[in-house]
Write a protein that holds these residues in place. Structure first.
Motif, PDB file in Angstrom:
ATOM      1  N   LEU A  58       0.777  -1.278  -0.176  1.00  0.00           N
ATOM      2  CA  LEU A  58       0.269  -0.191   0.145  1.00  0.00           C
ATOM      3  C   LEU A  58       1.297   1.830   0.473  1.00  0.00           C
ATOM      4  O   LEU A  58       1.671   1.517   0.757  1.00  0.00           O
ATOM      5  CB  LEU A  58      -1.183  -0.059   1.070  1.00  0.00           C
ATOM      6  CG  LEU A  58      -1.615   1.585   1.379  1.00  0.00           C
ATOM      7  CD1 LEU A  58      -2.919   1.684   0.631  1.00  0.00           C
ATOM      8  CD2 LEU A  58      -2.140   1.414   2.479  1.00  0.00           C
ATOM      9  N   TYR A  59       0.498   2.223  -1.236  1.00  0.00           N
ATOM     10  CA  TYR A  59       1.052   3.850  -0.761  1.00  0.00           C
ATOM     11  C   TYR A  59      -0.007   4.453  -0.266  1.00  0.00           C
ATOM     12  O   TYR A  59      -1.375   4.432  -0.915  1.00  0.00           O
ATOM     13  CB  TYR A  59       1.558   3.923  -2.116  1.00  0.00           C
ATOM     14  CG  TYR A  59       2.504   3.812  -2.729  1.00  0.00           C
ATOM     15  CD1 TYR A  59       3.741   4.322  -1.816  1.00  0.00           C
ATOM     16  CD2 TYR A  59       3.593   3.216  -3.825  1.00  0.00           C
ATOM     17  CE1 TYR A  59       5.242   3.849  -2.757  1.00  0.00           C
ATOM     18  CE2 TYR A  59       3.963   2.573  -4.579  1.00  0.00           C
ATOM     19  CZ  TYR A  59       5.272   2.959  -3.417  1.00  0.00           C
ATOM     20  OH  TYR A  59       6.636   2.962  -4.522  1.00  0.00           O
ATOM     21  N   TYR A  60      -0.198   4.497   1.156  1.00  0.00           N
ATOM     22  CA  TYR A  60      -1.266   5.218   1.430  1.00  0.00           C
ATOM     23  C   TYR A  60      -1.335   6.317   1.456  1.00  0.00           C
ATOM     24  O   TYR A  60      -0.537   7.292   1.331  1.00  0.00           O
ATOM     25  CB  TYR A  60      -0.644   5.478   2.975  1.00  0.00           C
ATOM     26  CG  TYR A  60      -2.222   5.332   4.004  1.00  0.00           C
ATOM     27  CD1 TYR A  60      -2.918   6.064   4.301  1.00  0.00           C
ATOM     28  CD2 TYR A  60      -1.833   4.752   5.199  1.00  0.00           C
ATOM     29  CE1 TYR A  60      -3.240   5.762   4.983  1.00  0.00           C
ATOM     30  CE2 TYR A  60      -2.960   4.484   6.018  1.00  0.00           C
ATOM     31  CZ  TYR A  60      -3.642   5.121   6.405  1.00  0.00           C
ATOM     32  OH  TYR A  60      -4.562   5.533   7.355  1.00  0.00           O
ATOM     33  N   PRO A  61      -2.609   6.951   0.242  1.00  0.00           N
ATOM     34  CA  PRO A  61      -2.962   7.589   0.227  1.00  0.00           C
ATOM     35  C   PRO A  61      -3.326   8.338   0.965  1.00  0.00           C
ATOM     36  O   PRO A  61      -3.937   8.408   1.558  1.00  0.00           O
ATOM     37  CB  PRO A  61      -4.192   7.347  -0.747  1.00  0.00           C
ATOM     38  CG  PRO A  61      -4.869   5.839  -1.382  1.00  0.00           C
ATOM     39  CD  PRO A  61      -4.033   5.218   0.498  1.00  0.00           C
ATOM     40  N   ASN A  62      -3.767  10.174   0.748  1.00  0.00           N
ATOM     41  CA  ASN A  62      -3.643  10.989   1.137  1.00  0.00           C
ATOM     42  C   ASN A  62      -5.952  10.954   1.413  1.00  0.00           C
ATOM     43  O   ASN A  62      -6.412  12.028   1.571  1.00  0.00           O
ATOM     44  CB  ASN A  62      -3.486  12.097   0.640  1.00  0.00           C
ATOM     45  CG  ASN A  62      -2.752  13.441   1.921  1.00  0.00           C
ATOM     46  OD1 ASN A  62      -3.094  13.190   3.569  1.00  0.00           O
ATOM     47  ND2 ASN A  62      -2.398  14.691   1.490  1.00  0.00           N
ATOM     48  N   ASN A  63      -6.118   9.975   1.220  1.00  0.00           N
ATOM     49  CA  ASN A  63      -7.709  10.049   1.510  1.00  0.00           C
ATOM     50  C   ASN A  63      -8.022   8.427   1.802  1.00  0.00           C
ATOM     51  O   ASN A  63      -7.586   7.628   2.089  1.00  0.00           O
ATOM     52  CB  ASN A  63      -8.084   9.447   0.259  1.00  0.00           C
ATOM     53  CG  ASN A  63      -9.467  10.039   0.425  1.00  0.00           C
ATOM     54  OD1 ASN A  63     -10.596   8.980   0.835  1.00  0.00           O
ATOM     55  ND2 ASN A  63     -10.281  10.376  -0.277  1.00  0.00           N
ATOM     56  N   VAL A  64      -8.283   8.684   3.966  1.00  0.00           N
ATOM     57  CA  VAL A  64      -8.138   7.393   4.304  1.00  0.00           C
ATOM     58  C   VAL A  64      -9.165   5.879   3.719  1.00  0.00           C
ATOM     59  O   VAL A  64      -9.061   5.182   4.095  1.00  0.00           O
ATOM     60  CB  VAL A  64      -8.325   7.431   6.211  1.00  0.00           C
ATOM     61  CG1 VAL A  64      -9.722   8.342   6.372  1.00  0.00           C
ATOM     62  CG2 VAL A  64      -7.871   5.855   6.489  1.00  0.00           C
ATOM     63  N   GLU A  65     -10.100   6.289   3.132  1.00  0.00           N
ATOM     64  CA  GLU A  65     -11.463   5.846   2.540  1.00  0.00           C
ATOM     65  C   GLU A  65     -10.806   4.914   1.348  1.00  0.00           C
ATOM     66  O   GLU A  65     -11.209   3.723   1.078  1.00  0.00           O
ATOM     67  CB  GLU A  65     -12.736   6.821   2.101  1.00  0.00           C
ATOM     68  CG  GLU A  65     -13.377   7.804   3.387  1.00  0.00           C
ATOM     69  CD  GLU A  65     -13.553   6.180   4.777  1.00  0.00           C
ATOM     70  OE1 GLU A  65     -14.254   5.121   4.266  1.00  0.00           O
ATOM     71  OE2 GLU A  65     -13.430   6.760   5.848  1.00  0.00           O
ATOM     72  N   ILE A  66      -9.869   5.701   1.045  1.00  0.00           N
ATOM     73  CA  ILE A  66      -9.114   5.063  -0.740  1.00  0.00           C
ATOM     74  C   ILE A  66      -8.508   3.980  -0.185  1.00  0.00           C
ATOM     75  O   ILE A  66      -8.827   2.936  -0.364  1.00  0.00           O
ATOM     76  CB  ILE A  66      -8.880   6.386  -1.710  1.00  0.00           C
ATOM     77  CG1 ILE A  66      -9.661   6.955  -1.730  1.00  0.00           C
ATOM     78  CG2 ILE A  66      -8.246   5.296  -2.630  1.00  0.00           C
ATOM     79  CD1 ILE A  66      -9.343   7.936  -3.099  1.00  0.00           C
ATOM     80  N   ALA A  67      -7.560   4.327   0.721  1.00  0.00           N
ATOM     81  CA  ALA A  67      -6.169   3.095   1.664  1.00  0.00           C
ATOM     82  C   ALA A  67      -7.073   2.333   2.411  1.00  0.00           C
ATOM     83  O   ALA A  67      -7.165   1.513   1.860  1.00  0.00           O
ATOM     84  CB  ALA A  67      -5.953   4.177   2.590  1.00  0.00           C
TER      85      ALA A  67
END
Ligand code: HOC
Length: 366
Positions: A131-140
């Motif tokens: 995981l490249y942790y996106p700057n949107n936790v819902e997408i993560a």
């Protein structure tokens, strides 16, 4: 079948012939003046194996376990992104090859195919999701939930990319496969990302992906939503400091990957093999320690294990195999590395992975 060269230097030279200059440069290069890229290799050369003899090596086993997961050898395929720029079959070919040898395949967030397509190609094989942790936790959360449903057995969160490293070669070439959209498959297919797009009329997948991709604020509290979203072990990739390894233990992380991203992020930082001993000393056996960056051969794997790693990740070697001969190229690279490791152990007087320890190597200076 097309044979791929045995030796890493030959693999790299042969792969170069198959790729556009920009693509080869992107894969081969490191950040900055490539000091860390070189240090990774030098660190391996500075340690030498001190073999034992007459120890009955008629049977040698490479088998091991990580967090209770049985694997035939202490090797995983690293989460190399955008493999489609190397070969049209991309991750589908490497995931299929890894399944054949039961070597876990770690699929990157920025793969050229969706994680579901990769899972299908991997079939009954072992697979982990990076995981490249996106700057949107819902997408993560959506990414990792999809991974769990698709049969991935662990999540590997890359923590060394709050922003891209200073990749001078790519900047000179004015080339980035990422900016060209080569790694957008998982975003484009994601239901939460699609909702996010729908809320912005006229927005394009790539633009919005670039907007949400980096999470410079990533911190230890961000682990909780992932922990709550899935029932899978969580590994952190990109640990180099013993204090961070200790933090990982405190935060209940299930494993770490000692990595400097193949020398592609912070130039001038420590080689992974040099970082390993202090990390091992600090966290002992409290969590599995994997290592990547510069691993090319059986002796390299042996040295990493002797200094405390439980397993290693292979990156560029399999990528070059893929480039040259697709699935068969990856299979050959895996086979060659397994053969090299077994030979190394036999000639060192060691019968099992569990027997490899610091007594088997000594530091030398050239
Ligand atoms: C620009 C960010 O890990 C690499 C890969 C892919 C990085 C994602 C793109 O190039 O090191």
């Amino acid at each position: 079948r097309k044979d791929v060269p045995l030796r890493f230097e030959d693999l790299e030279n042969e792969a170069q012939k198959h790729l556009d200059k920009n693509v080869f440069d992107y894969e081969q290069s490191g950040a900055g003046i490539e000091e860390t890229l070189r240090s990774n290799r030098e660190a391996f050369s500075n340690w030498k194996i001190v073999p034992r003899v007459m120890r009955d090596v008629s049977t040698v086993s490479l088998h091991t376990t990580i967090n209770g997961q049985s694997i035939p050898a202490p090797i995983l395929l690293a989460p190399v992104g955008m493999q489609g720029i190397s070969h049209p079959d991309g991750e589908l070919a490497s995931a299929a090859a890894s399944a054949k040898y039961e070597v876990p395949f770690i699929a990157s967030t920025v793969s050229s195919y969706t994680l579901e397509e990769i899972a299908e190609a991997n079939g009954n094989g072992k697979r982990w999701f990076q995981l490249y942790y996106p700057n949107n936790v819902e997408i993560a959360k959506s990414f990792v939930k999809r991974a769990e449903i698709a049969g991935y057995e662990a999540i590997v969160i890359t923590v060394d990319m709050p922003l891209i490293g200073n990749r001078e070669r790519d900047r000179s070439n004015q080339y980035s496969p990422f900016l060209l959209g080569a790694g957008k498959a998982n975003y484009a297919a994601d239901p939460v990302f699609q909702e996010y797009l729908a809320a912005k009329p006229g927005a394009a997948v790539l633009d919005e992906m670039l907007q949400t991709f980096y999470r410079p604020g990533l911190n230890w509290e961000d682990m909780k939503p992932i922990r709550d979203a899935v029932d899978l072990p969580i590994y952190l990739k990109g640990i180099l400091h013993p204090d961070d390894a200790e933090e990982a233990v405190k935060h209940g992380i299930d494993g770490i990957v000692v990595s400097n991203h193949g020398g592609r992020q912070l130039d001038g930082c420590i080689a992974t093999l040099d970082a390993l001993p202090l990390i091992k000393e600090r966290v002992k056996d409290k969590l599995p320690i994997l290592l990547d960056s510069g691993v090319r051969s059986g002796p390299d794997i042996f040295k990493a294990l002797a200094l405390g790693a439980d397993a290693v990740l292979l990156g560029r070697p399999f990528l070059y195999g893929l480039t040259i001969a697709g699935q068969s190229g990856v299979e050959q690279v895996i086979q060659n590395v397994l053969h090299d490791l077994k030979t190394t152990m036999s000639l060192s007087g060691i019968k099992s992975i569990q027997e490899i320890n610091a007594n088997a190597i000594r530091k030398t200076y050239r």
